[in-house]
Design an enzyme around this catalytic site. Sequence first.
Site, PDB file in Angstrom:
ATOM      1  N   SER A  30      45.261  16.133  65.151  1.00  0.00           N
ATOM      2  CA  SER A  30      43.829  15.888  65.275  1.00  0.00           C
ATOM      3  C   SER A  30      43.591  14.389  65.332  1.00  0.00           C
ATOM      4  CB  SER A  30      43.096  16.487  64.072  1.00  0.00           C
ATOM      5  OG  SER A  30      41.763  16.031  63.986  1.00  0.00           O
TER       6      SER A  30
ATOM      7  N   TYR B  89      41.758  18.102  54.994  1.00  0.00           N
ATOM      8  CA  TYR B  89      42.133  18.303  56.395  1.00  0.00           C
ATOM      9  C   TYR B  89      42.720  17.022  56.991  1.00  0.00           C
ATOM     10  CZ  TYR B  89      41.647  19.293  61.391  1.00  0.00           C
ATOM     11  OH  TYR B  89      41.882  19.460  62.734  1.00  0.00           O
TER      12      TYR B  89
END
Length: 300
Positions: free
Chosen positions: A172, A185
Amino acid sequence: MKFLLDLLLLLPVLIVLILESFVKLFIPKKRKSVAGEIVLITGAGHGIGRLTAYEFAKLKSKLVLWDINKHGVEETAAECRRLGAKTHAFVVDCSKREEIYNAAKKVNAEIGDVSILVNNAGVVYTSDLMSTQDPQIEKTFEVNTLAHFWTTKAFLPAMMKTNHGHIVTVASAGGHTVVPFLLAYCSSKFAAVGFHNALTEELVALERTGVKTTCLCPNFINTGFIKNPSTSLGPTLEPEEVVSKLMNGILTEQKTVFVPSSICILLVMEKIFPERFLAILKRKINVKFDADIGYKVKKQ
């Protein structure tokens, strides 16, 4: 002093390589064939994993699909078969190491050696640190980071033996720059990016450069995992756009794929610009999404 002199001696090499990279921008990269390759995709029951499976099916790869959701992975497998690909679906919980190893043994014994591994499975919890439950933090790292180790340890030996293969890490933009209320995350994705970088260097050190690596680092994607995301950088990415960039990165053997590519500029800016300017810039970018925020600032 000697180190500085050595750096100066490398300057001509740097100039030549910069010019070479610039010229290559205008030369289309050759795309490799993946026909007949055994491709294993984790988290294939929905989103990026599902669409990536469809693209490999169109390219005549042999597919092994893993997901915790039985209905989702079987639905993906059915469409891949309709597209003409031989496909095997497995229900696997990528948060459980032994379940990964047991499924991998079955794949190796019944289907063959996986030559392209797409570590795509992931979870996300949108909340501040104090509102994120301990089991949620553990699950985030188990799926987003540790699963990469277990799947790669299971399938990399066969690739190294033939010096042929490809390990894909779906990370990401949050693996390079942080966002509030995605603490677990972002931390797990930083680890995933580190895994990709370290694995890449280790394969070079072991003289197994025939085993390629690619890391995908997209901005917010419209998959429903994060509710109502928005940023001034542009609209939320559609999964089809991200998968198109990912497939191009895999087939042209790119090390890192940023979507959008402008993320690269922001990362460079974070390295060289003053903190106060970066604080202003982040306010301008204005990242927003729905999050569970338990901590409340007391009014004076």
